[in-house]
Scaffold this active site. Structure first.
Site, short mmCIF file in Angstrom:
data_model
loop_
_atom_site.label_atom_id
_atom_site.label_comp_id
_atom_site.label_asym_id
_atom_site.label_seq_id
_atom_site.Cartn_x
_atom_site.Cartn_y
_atom_site.Cartn_z
N ARG A 90 1.02 -1.22 -0.26
CA ARG A 90 0.13 0.12 -0.10
C ARG A 90 0.92 1.25 -0.05
O ARG A 90 0.29 2.43 0.08
CB ARG A 90 -0.81 0.09 1.16
CG ARG A 90 -2.25 -0.49 1.12
CD ARG A 90 -3.03 -0.43 2.31
NE ARG A 90 -4.43 -0.42 2.30
CZ ARG A 90 -5.18 -1.33 2.28
NH1 ARG A 90 -4.83 -2.78 2.43
NH2 ARG A 90 -6.49 -1.17 2.49
N ARG A 129 -21.49 -2.01 1.47
CA ARG A 129 -21.03 -3.20 2.46
C ARG A 129 -20.89 -3.19 3.98
O ARG A 129 -21.24 -3.93 4.42
CB ARG A 129 -19.21 -3.17 1.80
CG ARG A 129 -18.78 -4.40 2.45
CD ARG A 129 -17.52 -4.74 2.02
NE ARG A 129 -16.26 -3.66 2.46
CZ ARG A 129 -14.96 -3.58 2.16
NH1 ARG A 129 -14.65 -4.21 1.16
NH2 ARG A 129 -14.26 -2.71 2.83
N ARG A 135 -17.91 -4.17 9.49
CA ARG A 135 -16.43 -3.47 9.79
C ARG A 135 -16.52 -2.28 10.14
O ARG A 135 -17.27 -1.15 9.69
CB ARG A 135 -15.85 -3.55 8.21
CG ARG A 135 -15.07 -4.85 7.94
CD ARG A 135 -14.43 -4.78 6.76
NE ARG A 135 -13.58 -3.79 6.46
CZ ARG A 135 -12.74 -3.83 5.46
NH1 ARG A 135 -12.62 -4.85 4.58
NH2 ARG A 135 -11.60 -2.88 5.31
N ARG A 146 -10.15 6.75 4.24
CA ARG A 146 -9.28 5.77 3.82
C ARG A 146 -9.15 6.08 2.05
O ARG A 146 -8.15 5.40 1.54
CB ARG A 146 -10.13 4.48 3.76
CG ARG A 146 -9.86 3.83 5.10
CD ARG A 146 -11.16 2.84 5.46
NE ARG A 146 -11.20 1.57 4.61
CZ ARG A 146 -12.20 0.97 4.33
NH1 ARG A 146 -13.46 1.29 4.75
NH2 ARG A 146 -12.20 -0.33 3.78
P1 AMP Z 1 -8.41 -4.00 3.73
O1 AMP Z 1 -9.15 -4.98 4.39
O2 AMP Z 1 -7.44 -4.26 2.91
O3 AMP Z 1 -9.05 -2.72 3.23
O4 AMP Z 1 -7.63 -3.16 4.88
C1 AMP Z 1 -8.25 -2.72 6.14
C2 AMP Z 1 -7.34 -1.57 6.97
O5 AMP Z 1 -6.19 -2.32 7.38
C3 AMP Z 1 -6.68 -0.65 6.04
O6 AMP Z 1 -7.40 0.69 6.08
C4 AMP Z 1 -5.49 -0.30 6.95
O7 AMP Z 1 -5.66 0.46 8.18
C5 AMP Z 1 -5.05 -1.79 7.37
N1 AMP Z 1 -4.11 -2.33 6.38
C6 AMP Z 1 -4.59 -3.36 5.58
N2 AMP Z 1 -3.21 -3.80 4.73
C7 AMP Z 1 -2.39 -2.69 5.08
C8 AMP Z 1 -1.07 -2.48 4.47
N3 AMP Z 1 -0.55 -3.11 3.60
N4 AMP Z 1 -0.55 -1.49 4.93
C9 AMP Z 1 -0.83 -0.88 5.94
N5 AMP Z 1 -2.21 -0.80 6.55
C10 AMP Z 1 -2.87 -2.02 6.22
#
Ligand code: AMP
Length: 190
Positions: A90, A129, A135, A146
Site C-alpha cells: 500500500r 458493504r 466492519r 481511507r
Molecule cells: P483492507 O481490508 O485491505 O481494506 O484493510 C483494512 C485496513 O487494514 C486498512 O485501512 C489499513 O488500516 C490496514 N491495512 C491493511 N493492509 C495494510 C497495509 N498493507 N499497510 C498498512 N495498513 C494496512
C-alpha cells in the site's frame, strides 16, 4: 510460482476477484486486512496496535506490515501455484520490501493487476458493504479518510509498478464475469 498483486482502492473488488482466482488457479491468498482483523478478533498485542490505526482509516506503519507479510508468506511454503497479495503493498516502501523479500527467496511478482473503479462507485459500494459487514471502518467518515489515504499513499504505486514492467490495468466497473475474464487473460499471459 506465479505471484500476483491485486491492486485497487478500497471497494474496488480485490477480495471478490481474489476468491475467483483462488478457485480457478489454486493460488494462496494473503489479505493483510484479513490478517489484521484476525489479530484484533484474537485480542493480540498486534491486534490492539492495528485497531488504533484501522478505526481511523490510517495505514499500519510499514515496518510492522513488512514483518507480518514475510512471516505469513513463509507460512505458505512452496506447495501453491502462487500467492495473491491483496491489500499489500500500500506504500512504495512496502513494494520495495516485497520485491526484496521475494528476491531473497528466488521468487518475484509476475503481475500487478490494477482494478480501476470511479470514486463515486467506490463510496457507494463501501457504504453498502458497511450495512452488512459490520466492519468498524466501513462508515462514511472513515471511508472518506481511507480513500484519501489511497490517493495520497497507495496510488503512486501504479507508477512504481509501471516502471517495474509488471503493471496491468483492468476496467473494474461492470460485470463481475467480464472483469474476471480480463484478469485471467493477464494471468495466463504472464
Ligand atoms: P483492507 O481490508 O485491505 O481494506 O484493510 C483494512 C485496513 O487494514 C486498512 O485501512 C489499513 O488500516 C490496514 N491495512 C491493511 N493492509 C495494510 C497495509 N498493507 N499497510 C498498512 N495498513 C494496512
Amino acid at each position: 510460482m506465479k505471484n500476483i498483486v491485486i491492486f485497487g482502492a478500497p471497494g474496488s473488488g480485490k477480495g471478490t476477484q481474489s476468491e475467483l482466482m483462488i478457485k480457478k488457479y489454486g493460488f494462496g491468498h494473503i489479505s493483510t486486512g484479513d490478517v489484521l482483523r484476525n489479530e484484533i478478533k484474537n485480542g493480540t498485542e498486534l491486534g490492539k496496535t492495528a485497531a488504533s490505526y484501522i478505526d481511523k482509516g490510517q495505514l499500519i506503519p510499514d515496518s510492522l506490515m513488512i514483518d507480518i507479510l514475510a512471516s505469513v508468506y513463509d507460512g505458505f511454503g512452496a506447495d501453491h501455484e502462487g500467492v495473491i497479495f491483496d491489500g499489500f503493498p500500500r506504500t512504495i516502501p512496502q513494494a520495495e520490501a516485497l520485491k526484496t523479500m521475494l528476491a531473497e527467496r528466488g521468487h518475484n511478482i509476475a503481475a500487478m493487476i490494477e482494478l480501476d473503479v470511479p470514486e463515486d462507485e467506490l463510496t457507494a459500494r463501501l457504504i453498502n458493504r458497511g450495512k452488512q459487514s459490520g466492519r468498524s471502518d466501513d462508515n462514511e467518515e472513515t471511508i472518506k479518510k481511507r480513500l484519501d489515504v489511497y490517493h495520497n499513499q497507495t496510488a503512486p504505486l501504479i507508477g512504481w509498478y509501471k516502471a517495474d514492467g509488471t503493471h496491468h490495468h483492468i476496467e473494474g466497473l461492470g460485470e463481475l464475469d467480464r472483469i474476471f475474464a480480463d484478469i485471467c487473460e493477464v494471468i495466463d499471459r504472464v
